[in-house]
Design a protein around this motif. Sequence first.
Motif, mmCIF file in Angstrom:
data_model
loop_
_atom_site.group_PDB
_atom_site.id
_atom_site.type_symbol
_atom_site.label_atom_id
_atom_site.label_comp_id
_atom_site.label_asym_id
_atom_site.label_seq_id
_atom_site.Cartn_x
_atom_site.Cartn_y
_atom_site.Cartn_z
ATOM 1 N N GLN A 46 0.987 -1.053 0.436
ATOM 2 C CA GLN A 46 -0.174 0.396 0.050
ATOM 3 C C GLN A 46 1.221 1.464 0.222
ATOM 4 O OE1 GLN A 46 -2.261 -0.099 3.498
ATOM 5 N NE2 GLN A 46 -3.680 -1.270 2.498
ATOM 6 N N LYS A 49 2.374 3.026 -3.515
ATOM 7 C CA LYS A 49 1.774 3.476 -4.300
ATOM 8 C C LYS A 49 1.009 5.006 -3.768
ATOM 9 C CE LYS A 49 -2.426 3.755 -6.892
ATOM 10 N NZ LYS A 49 -4.292 2.626 -7.026
ATOM 11 N N ALA A 50 0.837 5.270 -1.945
ATOM 12 C CA ALA A 50 0.074 6.342 -1.181
ATOM 13 C C ALA A 50 1.437 7.345 -0.810
ATOM 14 C CB ALA A 50 0.088 5.429 0.356
ATOM 15 N N LEU A 169 -3.040 -4.958 6.643
ATOM 16 C CA LEU A 169 -3.610 -3.899 5.864
ATOM 17 C C LEU A 169 -4.956 -3.913 6.030
ATOM 18 C CD1 LEU A 169 -0.897 -5.446 3.401
ATOM 19 C CD2 LEU A 169 -0.603 -3.459 4.572
ATOM 20 N N TYR A 170 -5.680 -4.418 6.423
ATOM 21 C CA TYR A 170 -7.387 -4.395 5.908
ATOM 22 C C TYR A 170 -7.877 -3.726 7.418
ATOM 23 C CZ TYR A 170 -7.103 -8.569 2.949
ATOM 24 O OH TYR A 170 -7.670 -9.407 2.082
ATOM 25 N N ASP A 172 -6.715 -0.202 7.169
ATOM 26 C CA ASP A 172 -6.698 0.978 5.637
ATOM 27 C C ASP A 172 -7.546 1.567 6.447
ATOM 28 O OD1 ASP A 172 -5.023 2.269 3.790
ATOM 29 O OD2 ASP A 172 -6.808 2.145 2.844
ATOM 30 N N GLY A 178 -3.881 4.882 7.393
ATOM 31 C CA GLY A 178 -3.426 3.719 6.477
ATOM 32 C C GLY A 178 -3.176 2.039 6.959
ATOM 33 N N TRP A 180 -0.646 0.396 5.977
ATOM 34 C CA TRP A 180 0.594 0.041 6.459
ATOM 35 C C TRP A 180 1.567 1.050 7.356
ATOM 36 C CZ3 TRP A 180 3.744 4.404 5.612
ATOM 37 C CH2 TRP A 180 3.155 5.594 5.111
ATOM 38 N N ASN A 280 -4.345 -10.258 -0.572
ATOM 39 C CA ASN A 280 -3.267 -9.698 0.992
ATOM 40 C C ASN A 280 -3.139 -10.893 1.645
ATOM 41 O OD1 ASN A 280 -2.663 -6.830 0.095
ATOM 42 N ND2 ASN A 280 -3.818 -5.650 0.468
#
Length: 435
Positions: A46, A49-50, A169-170, A172, A178, A180, A280
Amino acid sequence: MPTPTADQSLEVTTMRRVSWRLMPFLLLAYLICYIDRVNVGFAALQMNKAVGIDTKTYGLGAGIFFVGYFILEVPSNLALERFGARTWIARIMITWGLVSAAFALIGGPISFLVLRFLLGAAEAGFFPGVILYITYWYPAQYRAIIVGIFMVAIPVAGLIGSPVSGAILYMDGLLGLGGWQWIFLLEAAPAILLGLGTFVWLTDRPEQASWLTSEQQQWLLAKLETERGRAPRISHTSVWRVISNKYVLIMALVYSGAAGASVALALWMPQLVKSFGLTNWQTGLLNAVPFGIAAVWMILWGRSSDRSGERVWHNALPLGWMVLAMLATFFAIKSLWGMIPLLTLIAAGTYASKGPFWALSSEWLGSTSAAAGLAQINALGNLASFGFSYLIGWIVTETGSFPLGLMPIALVSAIGTVSVVVIGRRQPRTVAMTA
């Protein structure tokens, strides 16, 4: 079955008490250490890209960790010998925990690179410090299995950290952060807490261990003193002569391939596995498989080395099959179910070699040269991981081929396989461990 003598019974009870006191704590500490070092591999799914991190920059950041690590590795190990393991290991753990938590503040490529460098500097000295600490407590014939138990934290970090990081990661969007960012925050806290616990739990030397009986203390101190009287290959008192010794430099080369493979698996395998179209969570579960198998094999291989007293081939054989598995990835790159067994062989090779490797290295180093020698081997071996990480990122970007990215590691590992056999061909067997 013959009845054990009184000395054998004393040895067994002493080493069992030492192991139950020290090893669960050290194993947990290294587990946390390695998760904090490589959780960026899952965060990248994640984070990149973020905050705008491309593949080349990620490869550079993955590797720049080892520059800070290299610069402070030898000084940190010398400081541990001066200030004591308990104080210095606590300092290292608290520092790296704080830096790891700061990764949640990354805003772009520059802050990512700076924090990766600082994390390496903060962690420097922990691993060779613990290897040095093990020599304070364990006679030579126990060290391959004990180092193997300690280093099983690396594949276990993949086994546990992969699904945990995938699940985090979920989170988010929770509290505006985020997924991450939650990885870095939640996985940094245990390092700080365990660092504080180090002051309470660890004991610097056997003579200070109130949890051993006087009879156990005397046996252990006498055994270790007898070993110190043996003539090692490397016994210089000058730090410079130790870190420039030919055996230290060759062993650093041997270690470079195994260290590079560890980094490649930890930092790049999640992205490789996910590229087959998995979620993921599926990536986390499947990514854990090679590490789980490697963890078991690591213990069995270290025990085999200690039981036989053989070190050299227990180093060379895992490196050799690791090279063959890397070459075979060219033929399985389009098949997930072909790739996973090969990644498992690579993981089993790199991790199985580590216990016998550090046992052999510590046996070659005298008590006056161990702190600097072990740190130099680990520092140079891990510095190579900086080059490997960047090369993988560059090669994958330019060619799109992950197997091609592994070839520099395969080449160095092949050279290391030959080198350890050549320099160790007259190495006597260690006295086998007591069953």
